[in-house]
Design a protein around this motif. Sequence first.
Motif, PDB file in Angstrom:
ATOM      1  N   THR B 525       0.690  -1.233   0.042  1.00  0.00           N
ATOM      2  CA  THR B 525       0.028  -0.137  -0.050  1.00  0.00           C
ATOM      3  C   THR B 525       0.866   1.132  -0.040  1.00  0.00           C
ATOM      4  N   THR B 526       2.192   1.151  -0.284  1.00  0.00           N
ATOM      5  CA  THR B 526       3.134   2.285  -0.324  1.00  0.00           C
ATOM      6  C   THR B 526       2.480   3.287  -1.510  1.00  0.00           C
ATOM      7  N   PRO B 527       1.928   4.616  -0.884  1.00  0.00           N
ATOM      8  CA  PRO B 527       1.362   5.494  -1.977  1.00  0.00           C
ATOM      9  C   PRO B 527       2.336   5.936  -3.180  1.00  0.00           C
ATOM     10  N   CYS B 528       1.613   6.146  -4.079  1.00  0.00           N
ATOM     11  CA  CYS B 528       2.412   6.774  -5.332  1.00  0.00           C
ATOM     12  C   CYS B 528       2.770   8.099  -4.936  1.00  0.00           C
ATOM     13  N   VAL B 529       3.657   8.843  -5.844  1.00  0.00           N
ATOM     14  CA  VAL B 529       4.004  10.197  -5.800  1.00  0.00           C
ATOM     15  C   VAL B 529       4.305  10.515  -7.149  1.00  0.00           C
ATOM     16  N   MET B 539      -2.129  15.716 -17.930  1.00  0.00           N
ATOM     17  CA  MET B 539      -3.334  15.271 -17.075  1.00  0.00           C
ATOM     18  C   MET B 539      -4.112  14.135 -17.688  1.00  0.00           C
ATOM     19  N   ARG B 540      -3.391  13.217 -18.267  1.00  0.00           N
ATOM     20  CA  ARG B 540      -3.821  11.886 -18.661  1.00  0.00           C
ATOM     21  C   ARG B 540      -4.195  11.031 -17.370  1.00  0.00           C
ATOM     22  N   CYS B 541      -3.500  11.190 -16.375  1.00  0.00           N
ATOM     23  CA  CYS B 541      -3.640  10.479 -15.034  1.00  0.00           C
ATOM     24  C   CYS B 541      -5.174  10.846 -14.282  1.00  0.00           C
ATOM     25  N   MET B 542      -5.547  12.238 -14.839  1.00  0.00           N
ATOM     26  CA  MET B 542      -7.005  12.574 -14.289  1.00  0.00           C
ATOM     27  C   MET B 542      -8.003  11.790 -14.807  1.00  0.00           C
ATOM     28  N   ARG B 543      -7.819  11.194 -16.231  1.00  0.00           N
ATOM     29  CA  ARG B 543      -8.804  10.625 -16.669  1.00  0.00           C
ATOM     30  C   ARG B 543      -9.276   9.121 -16.212  1.00  0.00           C
ATOM     31  N   LEU B 544      -8.539   8.722 -15.176  1.00  0.00           N
ATOM     32  CA  LEU B 544      -8.479   7.625 -14.211  1.00  0.00           C
ATOM     33  C   LEU B 544      -9.703   7.763 -13.410  1.00  0.00           C
ATOM     34  N   GLY B 545     -10.015   9.240 -13.139  1.00  0.00           N
ATOM     35  CA  GLY B 545     -11.172   9.465 -12.110  1.00  0.00           C
ATOM     36  C   GLY B 545     -10.894   8.966 -10.755  1.00  0.00           C
ATOM     37  N   ILE B 558      -0.530  13.801  -5.689  1.00  0.00           N
ATOM     38  CA  ILE B 558      -1.213  12.668  -5.212  1.00  0.00           C
ATOM     39  C   ILE B 558      -1.421  12.649  -3.858  1.00  0.00           C
ATOM     40  N   ASN B 559      -2.827  12.518  -3.190  1.00  0.00           N
ATOM     41  CA  ASN B 559      -3.011  12.783  -1.756  1.00  0.00           C
ATOM     42  C   ASN B 559      -2.405  11.337  -1.085  1.00  0.00           C
ATOM     43  N   GLU B 567      -0.986   1.627  -8.430  1.00  0.00           N
ATOM     44  CA  GLU B 567      -0.018   1.987  -9.332  1.00  0.00           C
ATOM     45  C   GLU B 567      -0.661   2.112 -10.896  1.00  0.00           C
ATOM     46  N   LEU B 568      -1.961   2.352 -10.785  1.00  0.00           N
ATOM     47  CA  LEU B 568      -2.660   2.251 -12.056  1.00  0.00           C
ATOM     48  C   LEU B 568      -2.140   3.771 -12.877  1.00  0.00           C
ATOM     49  N   CYS B 569      -2.008   4.680 -11.916  1.00  0.00           N
ATOM     50  CA  CYS B 569      -1.560   5.903 -12.583  1.00  0.00           C
ATOM     51  C   CYS B 569       0.022   6.025 -12.897  1.00  0.00           C
ATOM     52  N   ILE B 570       0.795   5.201 -12.302  1.00  0.00           N
ATOM     53  CA  ILE B 570       2.150   5.004 -12.933  1.00  0.00           C
ATOM     54  C   ILE B 570       2.090   4.293 -14.280  1.00  0.00           C
ATOM     55  N   HIS B 571       1.254   3.483 -14.596  1.00  0.00           N
ATOM     56  CA  HIS B 571       0.915   3.022 -16.007  1.00  0.00           C
ATOM     57  C   HIS B 571       0.510   3.873 -17.128  1.00  0.00           C
ATOM     58  N   VAL B 572      -0.362   4.523 -16.613  1.00  0.00           N
ATOM     59  CA  VAL B 572      -1.007   5.438 -17.582  1.00  0.00           C
ATOM     60  C   VAL B 572      -0.142   6.849 -18.027  1.00  0.00           C
ATOM     61  N   CYS B 573       0.716   7.037 -16.935  1.00  0.00           N
ATOM     62  CA  CYS B 573       1.611   8.229 -17.274  1.00  0.00           C
ATOM     63  C   CYS B 573       2.700   8.066 -18.373  1.00  0.00           C
ATOM     64  N   ASN B 574       2.516   8.972 -19.257  1.00  0.00           N
ATOM     65  CA  ASN B 574       3.603   8.763 -20.608  1.00  0.00           C
ATOM     66  C   ASN B 574       4.895   9.109 -20.224  1.00  0.00           C
ATOM     67  N   SER B 575       5.145   9.983 -19.298  1.00  0.00           N
ATOM     68  CA  SER B 575       6.427  10.739 -18.985  1.00  0.00           C
ATOM     69  C   SER B 575       7.043  10.155 -17.800  1.00  0.00           C
ATOM     70  N   GLY B 576       6.660   8.903 -17.280  1.00  0.00           N
ATOM     71  CA  GLY B 576       7.428   8.416 -16.074  1.00  0.00           C
ATOM     72  C   GLY B 576       7.450   9.284 -15.146  1.00  0.00           C
ATOM     73  N   ALA B 577       6.445  10.037 -14.841  1.00  0.00           N
ATOM     74  CA  ALA B 577       6.482  11.053 -13.743  1.00  0.00           C
ATOM     75  C   ALA B 577       5.784  10.576 -12.394  1.00  0.00           C
ATOM     76  N   ILE B 578       5.383   9.322 -12.347  1.00  0.00           N
ATOM     77  CA  ILE B 578       4.702   8.881 -11.157  1.00  0.00           C
ATOM     78  C   ILE B 578       5.639   7.695 -10.518  1.00  0.00           C
ATOM     79  N   GLY B 579       5.726   7.661  -9.425  1.00  0.00           N
ATOM     80  CA  GLY B 579       6.674   6.473  -8.916  1.00  0.00           C
ATOM     81  C   GLY B 579       5.889   5.970  -7.465  1.00  0.00           C
TER      82      GLY B 579
END
Lengths: 205, 586
Positions: B525-529, B539-545, B558-559, B567-579
């Motif tokens: 459950t380590t949060p994503c940042v 704003m592609r990750c915003m489409r995940l709702g 990310i809150n 990690e869904l947002c990690i996968h949709v991010c095109n620029s590798g900006a979420i980890g």
Amino acid sequence: MCATAEQSERKVKPMSDITNILIVGVGGQGTILASRVLSGAVQKIGQDVKVSEIHGMAQRGGSVVTQVRYGKEVASPIIPQGEADIILAFEKLEALRWLSYLKENGSILINDQRIDPMPVIMGAADYPADAIAAIRSLRKNVIVIDGLKIAIEAGNPKAVNVVLLGLLSKYLQIDKNVWLETLRETVPVKFLETNVKAFEAGWNS
Amino acid sequence: MKKLLTGNEAIARGAWEAGAVVCSAYPGTPSTEIIENAAKYTEMYAEWSPNEKVALEVGAGSSIAGGRSLVAMKHVGVNVAADPLFTLSYTGVNGGLVLISADDPGMHSSQNEQDNRHFGRAAKIPVLEPSDSQEAKDFTKIAFDLSENFDTPVMQRITTRVAHSQSLVELSDRQEPVLKEYQKNALKYVMIPAYARRRHIDVESRLEKLQEYAETTPLNRIEWNQTKIGVITNGITYQYVKEVLKDASILKLGMTFPLPRKLITEFSKKVDKLYVIEELEPFIEDYIKSWKIEVYGKNIFPMIGEILPETILEKMGEQSKNKNSLPVQAEPALNTPVRPPVLCPGCPHRGLFYVLNKLKVTVAGDIGCYTLGSLAPLNAIDTTICMGASIGAAMGMEKARGKDFARNLVAVIGDSTFIHSGITGLINTVYNQATTTTIILDNRTTGMTGHQDNPATGMTVKGDPIKEVDLVLLAKAVGVNRVVVVDPFDLEKLESVIKEELRAEEPSVIITKRKCALIEKNKDTTPCVVLNESCTGCMRCMRLGCPCIVKEGKKVRINSTQCVGCELCIHVCNSGAIGKEGQTNV
């Protein structure tokens, strides 16, 4: 039990009076535990009590509200608009949303936390710029605490709900020992110590 | 000692005290906790049935065999169970049979707000309506007696406010259950036309006897006060009336079908002005009007949604007594953004709806948490009708618009809903040669109602492990050749599987399998940042709702207190900006 009931009868309001408490927040914030301890404590002082909460869809991150009413005899489990003596708000926007339920001279106790709802996240709506100021412009008795900070200081960031319960207890005429006894009966033993600390921290806030 | 119970807990307790032996239900808000609590009593058998029809049939069999039986469902569940219900009215009972219908005025968690008193009348069975938890328990016990005394199933109708409100209840001991003698009796229990004709006569004479009973039963009572205003009311509304119309005389109807005509007429003669205050349909009112008694009802009070205490005050013109309460509503600052429910952080359904939205597929939807996939920004669902409707609806769309339309059309349905009534739709797609794709969202639980087990989870309501329904084998057994299981968090694979199955000109089933985020315990459950320097603000990750991802200036944040690290947002991010938080590469 009898002695406790008699003592407390003297403390609470006159017979026909009913105390109305609204607990509001966001699904997942732990409002239900707070209402459970409150209703348990009220029962211990020999009062009639009714609690209303809506389950289901609202659980999924939606706006949640629990209504607690107690007194000599309670009919409706629902608090009419403008009749709440106290609103305990776990989140600022929810405090504002339910404010119309508060009596003119009622008290609103607010946890200074912001959780953006989906329309705000999407940019389709704005989070109220200063919810607290808006509330203060409409009601006199507004108390704001940073529940998360207090909970962390008390040793458990997840115990914000119990901190807020401690805060609420200051505004109700129920003996502190009754609160602690109810808390002991409600929370699992392994979390009891941190929860008592959190309650005390809320009480002293 | 009195105990604080919800209406649902009280009903379970009432069944236990009444010596019930079999309890059955399909979960549905606001009825779910009835069987959850009934299951806690070791003396009673309890089950989650696959659907409400089966639940009632189990109750019917148990009753015919001589045991007292409790069957619970939400209002729309009675639609599903209507078939056995109407004929059970003819057969009558042996052991008492009580059906709880939990209606949902205001649609807190439902697709319509039908008033199930109409079912009671249509099936010609008595309807009881408790107004708090004490009555919920007491009426349940009375309902069992009524059922046996009048040889009829009894409907106890509750509403969300009764089901989910807590009030103090005096507890009693369990009455020793008596299994009534079982005797084969084809004239009573085999409803072929010749026997059913005779039973119909019994139904009509039973109704006459019930009408007499309604006149004298303590379930219906008058509380005299001033006689200027007389109010006839039922269920939770009685409590509101008592609260806000302190001077009014009240005729409280605990039994709303059949109605006590003489009692109502007598009451109406002694008051100056007669009101009926009932939520939803003018059920009581229509009868009173048909008896040529002047009455105020739906001409004042709303037919839509709940009737709340302040509504009664307002409509009865009693504002003067509560000067403080009403002007408050006009407070201008309370223009607050709504907070609709959302798919939880880490919800396995999110990935699927992200892909469906991306592919711009027409989606016939169903009932469950995943109905939330219809809301922005996912906006992925075209229809939601009732339990199990998705597969039939998708098939109808194909039959109307042709095979090409089905190349961009799916049905989505949860595991529990598929078992409930999706399987018949799937059989139909094979039998009648549709080519639609059915996606079964297998999150290993009945999520929306609060995590109940079902035949596909491998666990009973009592917590006993059982052999689970194998959804893959089941789909193959009904004739679907193309069955694929995929992890909905593997977005790339999921997208390619959906595209491939859409192309196939035969029925196919995709099972997206991943445990509901709220019950999955073995997870990181380590949060994503968000790594601010790398975020391009696309704003592609915003489409995940995802409720954890919020805009901050031109970028996102990310809150971390809410994020469960799916990690869904990690996968949709095109620029590798979420980890992941605390990881060195971020």
